[in-house]
Every structure is written in C-alpha cells, then in structure tokens.
Design a protein around this motif. Structure first.
Motif, short mmCIF file in Angstrom:
data_model
loop_
_atom_site.label_atom_id
_atom_site.label_comp_id
_atom_site.label_asym_id
_atom_site.label_seq_id
_atom_site.Cartn_x
_atom_site.Cartn_y
_atom_site.Cartn_z
N CYS A 104 0.81 -1.22 0.00
CA CYS A 104 0.00 0.00 0.00
C CYS A 104 0.85 1.27 0.00
CB CYS A 104 -0.93 0.00 1.21
SG CYS A 104 -2.22 -1.28 1.11
N ASP A 105 2.09 1.18 0.48
CA ASP A 105 2.96 2.35 0.45
C ASP A 105 3.60 2.56 -0.91
OD1 ASP A 105 4.34 0.00 0.76
OD2 ASP A 105 5.98 0.89 1.91
N PRO A 125 -0.69 2.10 -3.82
CA PRO A 125 -1.95 2.25 -3.09
C PRO A 125 -3.16 1.94 -3.97
CG PRO A 125 -1.00 4.39 -3.59
CD PRO A 125 0.02 3.38 -3.95
N GLY A 126 -4.17 1.34 -3.36
CA GLY A 126 -5.37 0.98 -4.09
C GLY A 126 -6.13 -0.10 -3.37
N CYS A 153 -4.04 -3.43 -2.81
CA CYS A 153 -2.70 -3.39 -2.21
C CYS A 153 -2.67 -4.19 -0.92
CB CYS A 153 -2.28 -1.94 -1.95
SG CYS A 153 -3.18 -1.14 -0.60
N ASN A 213 -1.26 -4.54 3.00
CA ASN A 213 -0.77 -3.79 4.15
C ASN A 213 0.03 -4.74 5.05
OD1 ASN A 213 -0.44 -1.45 5.67
ND2 ASN A 213 -2.26 -1.86 6.91
#
Length: 370
Positions: A227-228, A231-232, A235, A237
């Motif tokens: 996500c970093d 992102p979406g 993604c 985490n």
C-alpha cells in the motif's frame, strides 16, 4: 531482489557443504536414529545420524544475516545501489520460531539418543516448550509497532489477506489472549504436521522447499504491491514483506542444500530438530504475511498426512477397525508395496499441486480486485 537471491544462495551453499562434516561429527558421537518396531521396512535406518535440522537452522541463519551483510558491503563500496538492507522485526520473529522450536526438537532428539528409545520428550514437555516460544512470538508480533503504528501481525483471521473476522471484537485485552491461542493452534498444527510427514527420505524436506518457495513469491509480490508503493483496493498492508521473502528464501535454500544428503538413500535425518522448526517457521510466515488459512492449501500435503493419522485414531477408537494398514499415510503405501522413492516422488507431486492451487487462489484474488 538481490538480497532474496543472496539469502537463498548462501544458505543452500552452507547446508550443501556443511552437512557432510556434521554427519561425520554425529557418527563419531554415535548420535543415531531409533526406529519404531512396527516399521519393519525402516529397520535398516536404525542408527542413521539424526538432528540434521541443526544444519538447516544454522544455514538459514547464515544465509539471512550473510545476505544483509553482503548487501551492505556492496552498498558501501558502490558496487550496487541498495534499496533495502535493514534487518526487520518480522524476519527476526520467523527466525525466532525456527530456532525456538528447533531447540525443542533438539531436546526431543537428544532424549531419544540418550535413553536409546524411539520416544523423546513427553507430550507435556513438548507442549510447554512450544507454548513458551509461541507466546513470546505472538506478543512481539502483535504488540511491537513501527513508526507508522503497524505491527507485524493482525488480530484479524486471514486467508488471502485479512478477513472481516477480527478477534478485536472482544476488546483489546481479550483480543491479545485470543490471538495467542490462535497462534498456538497454527504453530502447533504446522510444526506437528511437518513432523508427522517426516517419515521417508527427503519427503518433508522436499515438500518444505516448495512451500518456502511459494512464500518467497507471495512475500515479494506483497512488497511490490504494498500500500505504500501501489496504493489501491488490491494493495497489501503487510509489514516487512520484502524481508519476509529474504528469510523465507534463506530457509528454503537451506532445505534445498540439505536435501542433497537427505534424499534417498538418506545419509542423515532431519529429526524433530528440523521438522518442528520448519513447521513453526511456515506458520510464522503465514501469520506475518496475513495468509493464515492459505497455509492449509499451500501445505496441503502436510494436512493430508496429518489427517490420515487423525482418521486412523478416530476409526479405531469408535469401531475397533483401521482405515489404513498403518498411519501416517506414507507408511500405509509402504505396507501396500510401493517403494520409498515412488512414494516420495508422488507425494512431492501432490505437494506441488497443492502449492499451485494455493498460488492460484492468492493471485486470482488480486486479479479479481484490480
């Protein structure tokens, strides 16, 4: 990517080159395997060097830390531009499980040798050891956070990623207790699953190579689609995903190098030192990559073999009859007349099918969310 390849290559080389002198050491000390009396096909293996899992653990540690050290040297000397070189908590937690359960397995193997019997530690002693290691792992994985407040583990039950079933529904304090209990189930189940499967030359080692390879691919994908970074909705985490790929490849590489000596006819047996530690590391990877229930699919061979023991016990207690000639399942096929090499090859194929199915589910879920 370079650190992943370095970790796998170093650990494989260490295991490949280090196992032979370790075998010589065990022979000098007369540290040999004891075989159940009902396994008549395996009496020839009585006295074969055991505790080979110590080589796998040592090679994995050298591979992981060696890859980071080499990457740092390459970075300092300007040979390579490094984007990732830090040792992460997530990887250390997996290595903690590997060495912690490896120690429990070592004590079990050593007890068998010292008392000259096929049974080592009692069930209670094993449970205490497994619980101490697991509780420490679970607390650190859930409660230690980074600067973004992200911990390696989550209280949510995960399959391909975290689901909506979250243990936090019961409140923060109870959630920690429930997570510890859930982690115990996963780690004990995986470690004992690999332990039960480790009954034929190279069987558990070869299957483990495949599953660790799958987790290397999964972790690298999670890093690339983090996500970093990307992102979406699709993604991931997952904390320290790339370093989880490094440690997974290190353990897989160590198993691969060890397989040279463990394949039929095996010159050394991994023992509980190896089987308990490898299963625990797989469970740790499943927890920290948020793919807990996916491990059931990826490690399908271990599940099938363990299920055969459960079925045998339940059937005998309820009806007095056995479903299989002997359990676990691989020994049943030996009694039927299959050769050991045939059983191992066909069980490896089953392991590969399970891993293919698991990876298809993993990537299929991502494609569906794009």
């Amino acid at each position: 990517m370079v650190d992943v390849m370095l970790a796998g290559g170093i650990s494989m080389a260490v295991a490949l080159l280090g196992t032979k002198p370790f075998i010589a050491f065990l022979v000098r000390r007369r540290y040999g395997q004891f075989i159940r009396d009902d396994l008549i096909h395996h009496h020839v293996k009585r006295g074969k060097p055991t505790m080979g899992g110590a080589v796998i653990i040592g090679a994995a540690l050298v591979g992981y830390f060696g890859s980071h050290a080499m990457l740092q040297i390459l970075s300092v000397t300007g040979v390579l531009k490094v984007t990732h070189s830090g040792i992460s908590l997530s990887a250390l937690l997996v290595l903690f499980l590997l060495t912690g359960l490896g120690l429990v397995g070592f004590l079990d193997d050593y007890t068998k040798i010292r008392k000259e019997r096929s049974l080592g530690l009692t069930a209670k002693q094993k449970l205490i050891g497994q619980t101490l290691v697991t509780v420490t792992f679970a607390l650190a994985a859930l409660l230690v956070t980074d600067e973004q407040g992200l911990s390696p583990a989550s209280t949510a039950i995960s399959f391909i990623r975290d689901t909506h079933v979250d243990l936090a529904f019961a409140g923060p304090a109870v959630a920690v207790i429930l997570f510890i209990a859930w982690a115990n189930v996963l780690i004990a189940g995986a470690s004992n699953g690999v332990n039960i499967t480790d009954g034929l030359d190279g069987l558990a080692t070869g299957a483990s190579v495949m599953v660790f390879g799958a987790y290397t691919v999964i972790s690298m994908w999670q890093y690339n689609q983090g996500c970093d970074v990307m992102p979406g909705l699709s993604c991931y985490n997952v904390r320290d995903a790339l370093d989880l790929a490094v440690v997974s490849c290190a353990i897989g590489g160590a198993c691969f190098g060890f397989l040279w000596w463990n394949a039929s006819p095996a010159q050394i047996i991994m023992g509980d030192t190896g089987s308990l530690s490898l299963g625990a590391a797989l469970a740790g990877l499943a927890i920290l990559t948020h793919t807990q229930l996916l491990l059931v699919v990826l490690g399908g061979l271990f599940v099938i073999v363990t299920a055969s023991v459960i079925i045998q016990v339940i059937s005998f207690k309820l009806t007095g009859k056995r479903v299989f000639r002997i359990a676990p399942l691989h020994h049943h096929f030996e009694m039927v007349g299959w050769s050991e090499v045939t059983i191992v090859a066909r069980f490896w194929i089953i392991a590969g099918i399970c891993i293919g199915a698991g990876l298809a589910l993993f990537f299929g879920e991502w494609v569906a969310n794009v």
